[in-house]
Design an enzyme around this catalytic site. Structure first.
Site, short mmCIF file in Angstrom:
data_model
loop_
_atom_site.label_atom_id
_atom_site.label_comp_id
_atom_site.label_asym_id
_atom_site.label_seq_id
_atom_site.Cartn_x
_atom_site.Cartn_y
_atom_site.Cartn_z
N SER A 73 0.84 -1.19 0.00
CA SER A 73 0.00 0.00 0.00
C SER A 73 0.89 1.25 0.00
O SER A 73 1.67 1.43 -0.93
CB SER A 73 -0.96 -0.05 1.19
N ASP A 122 -8.75 -4.99 -5.87
CA ASP A 122 -8.25 -3.83 -5.12
C ASP A 122 -8.80 -2.57 -5.77
O ASP A 122 -8.29 -2.11 -6.79
CB ASP A 122 -6.73 -3.81 -5.13
N HIS A 136 -7.15 -5.65 -1.63
CA HIS A 136 -5.92 -4.97 -1.19
C HIS A 136 -5.04 -5.92 -0.38
O HIS A 136 -3.86 -5.67 -0.21
CB HIS A 136 -6.33 -3.75 -0.36
#
Length: 722
Positions: free
Chosen positions: A558, A641, A673
């Site tokens: 991320s 995601d 994600h």
């Protein structure tokens, strides 16, 4: 000046057994331990995946709060939610319904003979998040949540209407959130009552009441992470409080959420106690964790100030149900609590991130005004759930970097702290056998503008007279942190036991160290945080003689993935043998494709069109940075995601391939994600660790090291032969 702080005698060789990806994924996963009213027994669930059968099993267990002994309660996988009615009786949700396809049921069972329970109510859909209280009349008042239609009826997927077309049509945002396209259904809290019949058994009394549907566009619990902590029922059974994102502002542009108060029977319209026009003025951010006091006269909740900032500091507020007055507590406390429990009508325990740990703090309500700073009840581990057991004792469930689950008894007297560790996973699970506090330590070093904290995790058989390659792990968020807690996705010990010393820094932007550090990352993504990481690497190089930085590798997810991409085009990128980016942003202008627009607009001080230069200030895809790409790079990006769409990972892979940088792209079409499926998680670990091991030389040093060839999934390679 940096300092190394040993949590135990890590100078001695560790006795830990190597933690492999298979062991990590297949180790038991346990829930919080919930005590009965007398505080002598607690119930908890457990699940476990088997790579032999490729199936998961689940069970419910009892924990003796005096001896720490665990005994099985049931292995019925249909038992999904359990609450105590009294010391020896349990109410639970059965995930099946004999009469209604896709429905569920409420059952009542005795502790001594659980299988002989009986059905108390039929539920028209799949329900979760059961909470219940027994009133003075003997009635059971309960709440739980399910998907709902706007007309208030519960949504049952098996009975739902289907359409011939797959089209989706939207007139407003969100279109999709996290990993799901929005539909016309929503989460809603339902209330119901069970009464005793003439046969001394409980049975449903009337229909369920949808407490959320009366407010257009309200939703509770709020996805994707909302659950039973988003609502509460008062001890007298008269009131329900729930959180909902504010229905009167655009949800994709604001974090604003209200706490609604409504009679349990739904006889009145829900009222937002901290909605527009309420005091204190100017407090307009996210609200959560409503909890009634034991006397049902007060409601505690948490709220942020800024309506566009998901990582703003949370403050505790107390709402008086009679006077409707709202009082803030400990407003000068430089921590952001994320959980609350009343221990009596005048005392609260709050859980908060705190310098790399998750600690509990004692808050006497009447004294906690102004500059009051709460005292710690715990220190060092990560407490994730806690309940009052009896008297002045809490039952605390949590984890550490070396243990996936523990249950402690903790005194409400700050001077006593932890009374007893009842059980720890690393002492009872074969998969975690030998792990312990000697596997970790931490360091503090001078960062870009303030001292920075990092965790250090050691490999199996660690000997500080030897050297080990560095594994440099960068956390996401960006407002997040590495904690002394367990993870089944990014577990530093799994990396370490390949033969690395893992360093996991908490640079500028990290949470749990005060507002100033957290907030300083705003519009500064590649500035101070990057400099902090450079200084972390330099500190390790210059001070930890047992770490070989010449063979170091780095990985992040991320925001951590963004930072790895930024590092690839920076001087620090040349110091690593290999890089891994998991779901990281690459192209600055692609940020507009995210779903939570308030996040980007807060991080970069404005909209995509008004302050475009802010979005591009730290752009890993800038041409001058791409020209520096050289370090072998693995990219993972998943189709579901929607926070950072898969095109970001594909864009990075395209560039690396065209630049001739050794690279590989790993994709899971059914993951978001995160990677959560056990079989997918195994491949993820094989590819991530295999990639790092290949370029660090670990694969040559350690015959048991994970390699890329451990994965049986075929690799697509249509390049012409060299």
């Amino acid at each position: 000046m940096g300092a190394l702080r040993w949590l135990s005698l890590a100078a001695a060789a560790s006795s830990a057994l190597a933690l492999t990806p298979e062991q990590l994924i297949s180790a038991p996963r346990r829930s919080e331990a919930i005590p009965n009213p007398s505080g002598n027994i607690a119930v908890f669930s457990s699940s476990q995946y088997s790579f032999d059968t490729h199936e998961s099993s689940s069970a419910w267990n009892l924990l003796d709060l005096r001896s720490g002994k665990i005994t099985p309660l049931t292995n019925d996988s249909n038992v999904s939610e359990i609450v105590w009615l009294n010391d020896s009786t349990l109410l639970y949700i059965n995930g099946t319904n004999a009469q209604i396809p896709g429905g569920s049921e409420l059952w009542v069972s005795g502790l001594s003979n659980f299988p002989s329970g009986y059905k108390a109510a039929s539920l028209p859909a799949s329900f979760s998040g059961l909470k219940a209280v027994t009133t003075k009349s003997g009635d059971i008042k309960f709440v739980a949540y399910a998907q709902s239609y706007r007309n208030g009826t519960a949504y049952n997927e098996e009975l739902a209407e289907t359409y011939l077309s797959s089209a989706r049509i939207y007139d407003s945002i969100y279109v999709r959130h996290w990993d799901t396209y929005l539909t016309t259904t929503f989460n809603a809290v339902f209330s119901g009552t069970l009464k005793k019949t003439q046969h001394a058994r409980y049975a449903s009394a009337g229909s369920l009441k949808n407490l959320v549907a009366p407010i257009p566009n309200a939703e509770s619990p709020y996805p994707p992470f909302g659950g039973s902590s988003d609502y509460d029922i008062s001890a007298d059974g008269k009131w329900v409080a729930y959180k909902s994102k504010a229905p009167d502002v655009p949800q994709a542009n604001h974090t604003t959420a209200y706490i609604y108060l409504v009679p349990h029977d739904g006889s009145e319209t829900p009222v937002p106690i901290n909605g527009p026009g309420s005091a204190p003025e100017g407090i307009e951010g996210d609200s959560n964790n409503p909890v009634f006091s034991p006397d049902s006269k007060s409601l505690a909740y948490l709220q942020m100030k800024d309506p566009t900032y998901e990582s703003d500091r949370r403050v505790i507020y107390i709402y008086d149900l009679a006077s409707k007055k709202i009082t803030p507590l400990a407003t000068e406390w430089d921590r952001s609590p994320d959980s609350l429990k009343w221990t009596d009508k005048s005392t609260i325990v709050a859980g908060s991130e705190d310098e790399g740990s998750g600690n509990l703090f004692l808050i006497p309500v009447k004294k906690a005004t102004g500059d009051f700073i709460p005292e710690k009840l715990t220190n060092g581990k990560y407490a994730s759930a806690f309940y009052l057991a009896s008297g002045n004792t809490l039952v605390v469930t949590g984890s550490t970097l070396y243990s996936s689950w523990y249950v402690d008894l903790v005194s409400l007297n700050p001077k006593r702290g932890t009374i007893k560790n009842l059980v720890s996973a690393h002492e009872i699970d074969p998969e975690l056998s030998g792990l312990g506090p000697e596997d970790i330590s931490d360091i503090w070093f001078a960062g870009n503008w303030t001292d920075i904290h990092a965790w250090v995790i050691y490999p199996e058989g660690f000997d500080k007279s030897k050297t080990y390659p560095l594994a440099f792990l960068i956390h996401g968020g960006p407002q997040g942190a590495w904690y002394n807690s367990w993870s089944s996705r990014w577990n530093p010990k799994v990396f370490a036991d390949q033969g690395y010393v893992v360093v996991a820094p908490n640079p500028t932007g990290s949470t749990g160290y005060g507002d100033e550090l957290t907030d300083a990352i705003q519009n500064n993504w590649g500035g101070a945080p990057y400099e902090d990481l450079v200084k972390a690497w330099e500190y390790v190089r210059d001070n930890l003689d047992y770490v070989d930085t010449d063979r170091g590798v780095a990985a992040g997810a991320s925001y951590g993935g963004f930072m790895v991409n930024w590092i690839q085009g920076s001087d620090l990128g040349r110091e690593f043998k290999a890089l891994v980016t998991h779901d990281g942003t690459f192209v600055a202008d692609a940020k507009i494709s995210t779903e939570e627009l308030w996040f980007m607009e807060r991080e970069f001080n404005g909209t995509f069109w008004d302050v475009r230069d802010n979005y591009r200030r730290f752009d890993p895809s800038a041409p001058e940075r791409i020209l520096r790409f050289a370090t072998p790079h693995l990219i993972i990006h998943n189709d579901l995601d929607y926070r950072l769409p898969v095109a970001e990972g594909l864009s990075l892979f395209n560039v690396l391939q065209e630049r001739g940088v050794p690279s590989r792209f790993l994709n899971f079409p059914d993951e978001n994600h995160w990677v959560t499926s056990p079989e997918n998680s195994l491949v993820w670990h094989q590819q991530v660790l295999g990639w790092l091991n290949k370029y660090s030389g670990i694969a040559e040093d350690n015959e048991d090291a994970v390699t890329l060839e451990d994965t049986v999934v075929p690799v697509v390679n249509i390049n012409p032969p060299a």
